[in-house]
Design a protein around this motif. Structure first.
Motif, PDB file in Angstrom:
ATOM      1  N   SER A 137       7.638  10.345   0.524  1.00 57.10           N
ATOM      2  CA  SER A 137       6.871   9.126   0.327  1.00 57.10           C
ATOM      3  C   SER A 137       7.797   7.940   0.035  1.00 57.10           C
ATOM      4  O   SER A 137       7.569   6.830   0.528  1.00 57.10           O
ATOM      5  CB  SER A 137       5.873   9.330  -0.813  1.00 57.10           C
ATOM      6  OG  SER A 137       5.023   8.226  -0.937  1.00 57.10           O
ATOM      7  N   ILE A 138       8.837   8.171  -0.741  1.00 62.95           N
ATOM      8  CA  ILE A 138       9.813   7.109  -1.024  1.00 62.95           C
ATOM      9  C   ILE A 138      10.485   6.650   0.266  1.00 62.95           C
ATOM     10  O   ILE A 138      10.626   5.442   0.502  1.00 62.95           O
ATOM     11  CB  ILE A 138      10.854   7.586  -2.064  1.00 62.95           C
ATOM     12  CG1 ILE A 138      10.204   7.646  -3.454  1.00 62.95           C
ATOM     13  CG2 ILE A 138      12.085   6.681  -2.071  1.00 62.95           C
ATOM     14  CD1 ILE A 138      11.062   8.304  -4.514  1.00 62.95           C
ATOM     15  N   ARG A 139      10.898   7.581   1.107  1.00 58.09           N
ATOM     16  CA  ARG A 139      11.543   7.193   2.376  1.00 58.09           C
ATOM     17  C   ARG A 139      10.580   6.400   3.268  1.00 58.09           C
ATOM     18  O   ARG A 139      10.967   5.398   3.879  1.00 58.09           O
ATOM     19  CB  ARG A 139      12.061   8.426   3.102  1.00 58.09           C
ATOM     20  CG  ARG A 139      13.292   9.044   2.449  1.00 58.09           C
ATOM     21  CD  ARG A 139      13.962  10.083   3.314  1.00 58.09           C
ATOM     22  NE  ARG A 139      13.093  11.184   3.677  1.00 58.09           N
ATOM     23  CZ  ARG A 139      12.881  12.275   2.949  1.00 58.09           C
ATOM     24  NH1 ARG A 139      13.490  12.419   1.781  1.00 58.09           N
ATOM     25  NH2 ARG A 139      12.082  13.233   3.366  1.00 58.09           N
ATOM     26  N   HIS A 140       9.334   6.832   3.319  1.00 53.28           N
ATOM     27  CA  HIS A 140       8.330   6.138   4.126  1.00 53.28           C
ATOM     28  C   HIS A 140       8.103   4.723   3.587  1.00 53.28           C
ATOM     29  O   HIS A 140       8.049   3.753   4.353  1.00 53.28           O
ATOM     30  CB  HIS A 140       7.022   6.938   4.113  1.00 53.28           C
ATOM     31  CG  HIS A 140       5.913   6.278   4.851  1.00 53.28           C
ATOM     32  ND1 HIS A 140       5.773   6.353   6.212  1.00 53.28           N
ATOM     33  CD2 HIS A 140       4.890   5.510   4.405  1.00 53.28           C
ATOM     34  CE1 HIS A 140       4.711   5.664   6.580  1.00 53.28           C
ATOM     35  NE2 HIS A 140       4.159   5.139   5.504  1.00 53.28           N
ATOM     36  N   ALA A 141       7.976   4.605   2.274  1.00 54.22           N
ATOM     37  CA  ALA A 141       7.749   3.299   1.668  1.00 54.22           C
ATOM     38  C   ALA A 141       8.939   2.377   1.881  1.00 54.22           C
ATOM     39  O   ALA A 141       8.768   1.180   2.112  1.00 54.22           O
ATOM     40  CB  ALA A 141       7.457   3.451   0.177  1.00 54.22           C
ATOM     41  N   GLN A 142      10.150   2.931   1.814  1.00 58.08           N
ATOM     42  CA  GLN A 142      11.338   2.106   2.042  1.00 58.08           C
ATOM     43  C   GLN A 142      11.324   1.528   3.449  1.00 58.08           C
ATOM     44  O   GLN A 142      11.649   0.358   3.655  1.00 58.08           O
ATOM     45  CB  GLN A 142      12.616   2.911   1.817  1.00 58.08           C
ATOM     46  CG  GLN A 142      13.868   2.072   1.931  1.00 58.08           C
ATOM     47  CD  GLN A 142      13.926   0.957   0.911  1.00 58.08           C
ATOM     48  OE1 GLN A 142      13.902   1.201  -0.281  1.00 58.08           O
ATOM     49  NE2 GLN A 142      13.978  -0.289   1.367  1.00 58.08           N
ATOM     50  N   ALA A 143      10.919   2.336   4.423  1.00 61.55           N
ATOM     51  CA  ALA A 143      10.826   1.839   5.799  1.00 61.55           C
ATOM     52  C   ALA A 143       9.771   0.735   5.899  1.00 61.55           C
ATOM     53  O   ALA A 143       9.984  -0.273   6.588  1.00 61.55           O
ATOM     54  CB  ALA A 143      10.488   2.988   6.749  1.00 61.55           C
ATOM     55  N   ASN A 191       0.831  -1.207   0.000  1.00 60.82           N
ATOM     56  CA  ASN A 191       0.000   0.000   0.000  1.00 60.82           C
ATOM     57  C   ASN A 191       0.861   1.251   0.000  1.00 60.82           C
ATOM     58  O   ASN A 191       0.566   2.225  -0.704  1.00 60.82           O
ATOM     59  CB  ASN A 191      -0.941   0.007   1.208  1.00 60.82           C
ATOM     60  CG  ASN A 191      -2.031  -1.024   1.111  1.00 60.82           C
ATOM     61  OD1 ASN A 191      -2.349  -1.518   0.036  1.00 60.82           O
ATOM     62  ND2 ASN A 191      -2.612  -1.365   2.248  1.00 60.82           N
ATOM     63  N   SER A 192       1.919   1.240   0.789  1.00 60.09           N
ATOM     64  CA  SER A 192       2.814   2.388   0.866  1.00 60.09           C
ATOM     65  C   SER A 192       3.518   2.619  -0.463  1.00 60.09           C
ATOM     66  O   SER A 192       3.662   3.765  -0.919  1.00 60.09           O
ATOM     67  CB  SER A 192       3.835   2.170   1.989  1.00 60.09           C
ATOM     68  OG  SER A 192       4.650   3.299   2.134  1.00 60.09           O
ATOM     69  N   VAL A 193       3.943   1.545  -1.102  1.00 62.72           N
ATOM     70  CA  VAL A 193       4.616   1.666  -2.397  1.00 62.72           C
ATOM     71  C   VAL A 193       3.635   2.172  -3.460  1.00 62.72           C
ATOM     72  O   VAL A 193       4.001   2.995  -4.302  1.00 62.72           O
ATOM     73  CB  VAL A 193       5.275   0.331  -2.804  1.00 62.72           C
ATOM     74  CG1 VAL A 193       5.744   0.357  -4.246  1.00 62.72           C
ATOM     75  CG2 VAL A 193       6.450   0.033  -1.876  1.00 62.72           C
ATOM     76  N   GLU A 194       2.387   1.730  -3.400  1.00 60.19           N
ATOM     77  CA  GLU A 194       1.386   2.226  -4.343  1.00 60.19           C
ATOM     78  C   GLU A 194       1.167   3.732  -4.151  1.00 60.19           C
ATOM     79  O   GLU A 194       1.062   4.479  -5.128  1.00 60.19           O
ATOM     80  CB  GLU A 194       0.076   1.474  -4.173  1.00 60.19           C
ATOM     81  CG  GLU A 194       0.130   0.051  -4.697  1.00 60.19           C
ATOM     82  CD  GLU A 194      -1.132  -0.738  -4.394  1.00 60.19           C
ATOM     83  OE1 GLU A 194      -2.148  -0.146  -3.975  1.00 60.19           O
ATOM     84  OE2 GLU A 194      -1.101  -1.960  -4.571  1.00 60.19           O
ATOM     85  N   ALA A 195       1.088   4.167  -2.900  1.00 62.71           N
ATOM     86  CA  ALA A 195       0.925   5.592  -2.620  1.00 62.71           C
ATOM     87  C   ALA A 195       2.144   6.376  -3.103  1.00 62.71           C
ATOM     88  O   ALA A 195       2.015   7.480  -3.649  1.00 62.71           O
ATOM     89  CB  ALA A 195       0.707   5.814  -1.122  1.00 62.71           C
ATOM     90  N   GLN A 200       9.979  -8.081  -2.059  1.00 66.65           N
ATOM     91  CA  GLN A 200      10.748  -7.985  -3.295  1.00 66.65           C
ATOM     92  C   GLN A 200       9.962  -7.260  -4.383  1.00 66.65           C
ATOM     93  O   GLN A 200      10.517  -6.434  -5.110  1.00 66.65           O
ATOM     94  CB  GLN A 200      11.156  -9.381  -3.771  1.00 66.65           C
ATOM     95  CG  GLN A 200      12.243  -9.995  -2.917  1.00 66.65           C
ATOM     96  CD  GLN A 200      12.520 -11.442  -3.295  1.00 66.65           C
ATOM     97  OE1 GLN A 200      11.720 -12.100  -3.946  1.00 66.65           O
ATOM     98  NE2 GLN A 200      13.674 -11.943  -2.858  1.00 66.65           N
ATOM     99  N   LEU A 201       8.675  -7.561  -4.500  1.00 66.32           N
ATOM    100  CA  LEU A 201       7.832  -6.870  -5.474  1.00 66.32           C
ATOM    101  C   LEU A 201       7.750  -5.377  -5.155  1.00 66.32           C
ATOM    102  O   LEU A 201       7.881  -4.528  -6.046  1.00 66.32           O
ATOM    103  CB  LEU A 201       6.424  -7.470  -5.488  1.00 66.32           C
ATOM    104  CG  LEU A 201       6.298  -8.884  -6.036  1.00 66.32           C
ATOM    105  CD1 LEU A 201       4.893  -9.421  -5.792  1.00 66.32           C
ATOM    106  CD2 LEU A 201       6.634  -8.910  -7.507  1.00 66.32           C
ATOM    107  N   ALA A 202       7.534  -5.080  -3.893  1.00 65.47           N
ATOM    108  CA  ALA A 202       7.448  -3.684  -3.472  1.00 65.47           C
ATOM    109  C   ALA A 202       8.772  -2.974  -3.695  1.00 65.47           C
ATOM    110  O   ALA A 202       8.805  -1.823  -4.150  1.00 65.47           O
ATOM    111  CB  ALA A 202       7.031  -3.611  -1.998  1.00 65.47           C
ATOM    112  N   GLN A 203       9.871  -3.638  -3.380  1.00 62.00           N
ATOM    113  CA  GLN A 203      11.190  -3.042  -3.544  1.00 62.00           C
ATOM    114  C   GLN A 203      11.475  -2.719  -5.004  1.00 62.00           C
ATOM    115  O   GLN A 203      12.041  -1.676  -5.319  1.00 62.00           O
ATOM    116  CB  GLN A 203      12.272  -3.976  -2.990  1.00 62.00           C
ATOM    117  CG  GLN A 203      13.660  -3.395  -3.014  1.00 62.00           C
ATOM    118  CD  GLN A 203      13.796  -2.198  -2.097  1.00 62.00           C
ATOM    119  OE1 GLN A 203      13.342  -2.219  -0.959  1.00 62.00           O
ATOM    120  NE2 GLN A 203      14.401  -1.140  -2.570  1.00 62.00           N
TER     121      GLN A 203
END
Length: 82
Positions: free
Chosen positions: A45-51, A18-22, A66-69
């Motif tokens: 948003s990128i930093r948040h998604a990475q966390a 969800n974070s990566v989609e956002a 892995q998909l999200a990364q």
């Protein structure tokens, strides 16, 4: 935490996805409207998604992580050009 009985909380993997989609939406918005505010928002948003992805990996959701990364890496490359 969960205020709705019977409603399952999202897993770490789901949260990461969800974070990566956002993040992807924020990066697309920054591409379409490249103001400093939109670019900063996409970077945050990128930093948040990475966390979130890192947490997903720690919790054992490796395939989803892995998909999200991979999507996150593509979005980071897009933002590197800004």
């Amino acid at each position: 935490m969960n205020q709705n009985p019977g409603v399952k909380s999202p897993t770490k993997a789901e949260q990461a996805l969800n974070s990566v989609e956002a993040t992807h939406r924020a990066v697309r918005a920054a591409e379409e409207h490249p103001s400093s505010e939109m670019i900063n928002q996409a970077d945050r948003s990128i930093r948040h998604a990475q966390a979130a992805v890192d947490q997903s990996e720690v919790s054992g959701s490796l395939e989803a992580a892995q998909l999200a990364q991979e999507q996150l890496r593509k979005d980071e490359e897009t933002m590197d050009g800004k």
